[in-house]
Design a protein around this motif. Structure first.
Motif, short mmCIF file in Angstrom:
data_model
loop_
_atom_site.label_atom_id
_atom_site.label_comp_id
_atom_site.label_asym_id
_atom_site.label_seq_id
_atom_site.Cartn_x
_atom_site.Cartn_y
_atom_site.Cartn_z
N THR A 136 4.37 13.43 13.65
CA THR A 136 3.47 12.29 13.41
C THR A 136 3.14 12.14 11.92
O THR A 136 2.94 11.02 11.44
CB THR A 136 2.16 12.40 14.24
N HIS A 137 3.09 13.25 11.22
CA HIS A 137 2.88 13.15 9.76
C HIS A 137 4.05 12.45 9.09
O HIS A 137 3.87 11.52 8.30
CB HIS A 137 2.65 14.51 9.11
N ASP A 138 5.27 12.90 9.42
CA ASP A 138 6.46 12.30 8.80
C ASP A 138 6.51 10.80 9.09
O ASP A 138 6.79 9.99 8.21
CB ASP A 138 7.75 12.95 9.33
N LEU A 139 6.21 10.45 10.36
CA LEU A 139 6.21 9.04 10.76
C LEU A 139 5.24 8.22 9.90
O LEU A 139 5.60 7.19 9.33
CB LEU A 139 5.81 8.94 12.25
N CYS A 140 4.00 8.71 9.83
CA CYS A 140 2.96 7.93 9.15
C CYS A 140 3.11 7.97 7.63
O CYS A 140 2.86 6.97 6.96
CB CYS A 140 1.57 8.45 9.55
N ALA A 141 3.50 9.13 7.11
CA ALA A 141 3.62 9.25 5.65
C ALA A 141 4.68 8.27 5.14
O ALA A 141 4.45 7.54 4.16
CB ALA A 141 3.97 10.68 5.26
N LYS A 142 5.80 8.20 5.84
CA LYS A 142 6.87 7.29 5.36
C LYS A 142 6.47 5.83 5.60
O LYS A 142 6.77 4.96 4.79
CB LYS A 142 8.19 7.63 6.06
N TRP A 143 5.77 5.58 6.70
CA TRP A 143 5.28 4.22 7.02
C TRP A 143 4.37 3.73 5.87
O TRP A 143 4.50 2.62 5.38
CB TRP A 143 4.52 4.30 8.33
N GLU A 144 3.47 4.62 5.43
CA GLU A 144 2.56 4.27 4.33
C GLU A 144 3.32 4.12 3.00
O GLU A 144 3.07 3.20 2.22
CB GLU A 144 1.46 5.33 4.17
N THR A 145 4.24 5.05 2.77
CA THR A 145 5.00 5.00 1.51
C THR A 145 5.77 3.69 1.39
O THR A 145 5.82 3.07 0.33
CB THR A 145 5.97 6.20 1.43
N ILE A 146 6.36 3.26 2.51
CA ILE A 146 7.13 2.01 2.48
C ILE A 146 6.17 0.84 2.17
O ILE A 146 6.47 -0.01 1.34
CB ILE A 146 7.89 1.79 3.81
N ALA A 147 5.02 0.81 2.82
CA ALA A 147 4.05 -0.27 2.56
C ALA A 147 3.61 -0.25 1.10
O ALA A 147 3.43 -1.31 0.47
CB ALA A 147 2.84 -0.11 3.48
N ASN A 148 3.46 0.94 0.55
CA ASN A 148 3.02 1.07 -0.84
C ASN A 148 4.12 0.69 -1.84
O ASN A 148 3.90 0.72 -3.05
CB ASN A 148 2.54 2.50 -1.12
N GLY A 149 5.28 0.31 -1.30
CA GLY A 149 6.40 -0.10 -2.15
C GLY A 149 6.26 -1.53 -2.66
O GLY A 149 7.11 -1.99 -3.42
N VAL A 150 5.22 -2.26 -2.23
CA VAL A 150 5.02 -3.60 -2.79
C VAL A 150 4.60 -3.45 -4.25
O VAL A 150 4.11 -2.40 -4.67
CB VAL A 150 3.92 -4.42 -2.05
N ASN A 151 4.78 -4.51 -5.00
CA ASN A 151 4.37 -4.48 -6.39
C ASN A 151 2.84 -4.49 -6.45
O ASN A 151 2.20 -5.51 -6.25
CB ASN A 151 4.95 -5.71 -7.10
N MET A 152 2.26 -3.31 -6.69
CA MET A 152 0.81 -3.17 -6.59
C MET A 152 0.05 -3.87 -7.71
O MET A 152 -1.17 -3.95 -7.67
CB MET A 152 0.43 -1.71 -6.51
N ASN A 153 0.76 -4.32 -8.72
CA ASN A 153 0.08 -5.11 -9.75
C ASN A 153 -0.27 -6.49 -9.21
O ASN A 153 -1.14 -7.18 -9.75
CB ASN A 153 0.98 -5.30 -10.97
N ARG A 154 0.43 -6.88 -8.14
CA ARG A 154 0.24 -8.25 -7.65
C ARG A 154 -0.38 -8.30 -6.26
O ARG A 154 -0.82 -9.34 -5.81
CB ARG A 154 1.59 -8.97 -7.62
N ILE A 155 -0.39 -7.19 -5.54
CA ILE A 155 -0.89 -7.21 -4.17
C ILE A 155 -1.65 -5.92 -3.86
O ILE A 155 -1.23 -4.83 -4.27
CB ILE A 155 0.26 -7.48 -3.16
N ARG A 156 -2.75 -6.09 -3.17
CA ARG A 156 -3.58 -4.93 -2.80
C ARG A 156 -3.10 -4.41 -1.44
O ARG A 156 -2.86 -5.17 -0.52
CB ARG A 156 -5.04 -5.38 -2.72
N VAL A 157 -3.00 -3.06 -1.32
CA VAL A 157 -2.56 -2.47 -0.05
C VAL A 157 -3.65 -1.55 0.50
O VAL A 157 -4.18 -0.71 -0.22
CB VAL A 157 -1.27 -1.62 -0.24
N ALA A 158 -3.96 -1.73 1.79
CA ALA A 158 -4.81 -0.77 2.50
C ALA A 158 -4.06 -0.34 3.75
O ALA A 158 -3.50 -1.18 4.46
CB ALA A 158 -6.15 -1.41 2.87
N THR A 159 -4.00 0.97 4.00
CA THR A 159 -3.31 1.46 5.20
C THR A 159 -4.35 2.01 6.18
O THR A 159 -5.36 2.60 5.78
CB THR A 159 -2.25 2.53 4.87
N LEU A 160 -4.06 1.80 7.47
CA LEU A 160 -5.04 2.04 8.52
C LEU A 160 -4.73 3.33 9.27
O LEU A 160 -3.92 3.33 10.20
CB LEU A 160 -5.01 0.88 9.53
#
Ligand code: NDP
Length: 298
Positions: A136-160
């Protein structure tokens, strides 16, 4: 706001849309347009794939909840791949769409789970707790990492980092309540393992809170402030249903019945919503007795 949502036909997404349909407009990506119409009604626009989104710049925010159910089937290698791919690929496609846009949405709220932390025993778990490495850690960690791949200078990311969502409309509670309704309910395994939970109404209110508060970034534990042991939860559930809590299902029986996925029930995390409460979010259902009595008195 104009909101794009994946997983909008699911327990959390559909309740969010029901609750906020008069405040926001929604477009839902669903693999099944008929199902989406049945669950959400005709007024919600649906798209059958992320590839078919032609106007990502039209959206103010994206809420990404899609994923193969985690606890419904045994974790064979094939099922684990389905659980992972359904989340990782959807999120990667969304991120690619967002990053390709000149004027991306302002906010990405993306799914994760308290499984991120792995088994933590009775230690208090906040967003800063070091995770334990397991499926479950591997699943969620990679899920979050992929979401955090957006250009954070232009978009805010919050993971649940979501706990077990309690509702009578579906999800885990129905399954947990069944043995109690049949009069054979009780604790599972040792009963000492922690269960971090959240009432469905607080879950959708917390997502709305994260959407509205621009300072909220990064991972958030979406769990009630008072996690309980399985033993305490079982007693509260029995009491809310007016049924006895007499039995115990030993760990080895759970392991035989569920295989590796039994770890989600036999192990746990005493998670608290540190960042959410610090940001000022107030829970309507902070204790499990309040949550369960609301659910079963409705
Ligand atoms: P649901 O299982 O109710 O719904 C998720 C949605 O994802 C479905 O409506 C479906 O939409 C889509 N989906 C299902 N299987 C697949 C697949 N194989 N590939 C692509 N899409 C799929 O989820 P919840 O609303 O309960 O939860 C939302 C998210 O939050 C999930 O990712 C879940 O893991 C996470 N979460 C939920 C918890 C809970 O207790 N409910 C606890 C912790 C985390 P459609 O059929 O329209 O395409």
């Amino acid at each position: 706001m104009n909101i794009l949502m994946t997983g909008g036909t699911g327990l959390i997404g559909s309740e969010f849309i029901r609750k906020y349909a008069s405040e926001h407009s929604f477009t839902v990506v669903s693999r099944n347009a008929n199902k989406a119409r049945q669950v959400l009604g005709d007024s919600i626009q649906t798209l059958e794939s992320i590839a078919s989104i032609t106007n990502i710049e039209a959206f103010d925010a994206v809420i990404n909840l899609a994923g193969e159910p985690i606890a419904d089937k045994r974790w064979t290698d094939t099922q684990k791949k389905k659980i992972c791919d359904s989340r990782w690929n959807t999120t990667a496609e969304l991120v690619a769409k967002i990053n390709a846009s000149d004027k991306p949405p302002k906010t990405l709220i993306s799914g994760s789970a308290i499984g991120f932390y792995g088994n933590q025993g009775d230690r208090l778990v906040t967003e800063e707790t070091h995770p334990h490495d397991e499926f479950t850690h591997d699943l969620c960690a990679k899920w979050e990492t992929i979401a955090n791949g957006v250009n954070m200078n232009r978009i805010r990311v919050a993971t649940l980092r979501t706990g077990v969502v309690l509702s009578d409309k579906g999800g885990a509670l129905d399954k947990m309540a069944l043995p109690f309704k049949l009069g054979v309910g009780g604790t599972l395994g040792s009963g000492a393992q922690y269960l971090a939970w959240i009432h469905l109404q607080d879950m959708v209110r917390a997502i709305a809170f994260l959407l509205e508060h621009d300072a909220c970034k990064g991972p958030f534990n979406l769990t009630a402030p008072e996690p309980v042991t399985n033993k305490a939860f079982s007693k509260s559930l029995a009491s809310a249903l007016g049924r006895p809590c007499l039995f115990n299902v030993p760990s080895f029986v759970m392991k035989m019945a569920m295989g590796e996925s039994s770890t989600m029930i036999l192990e746990g995390q005493c998670v608290i919503p540190k960042k959410l409460t610090t940001a000022g979010f107030k829970f309507d259902y902070p204790t499990v007795d309040e949550a369960l009595s609301e659910i079963y008195s409705a």
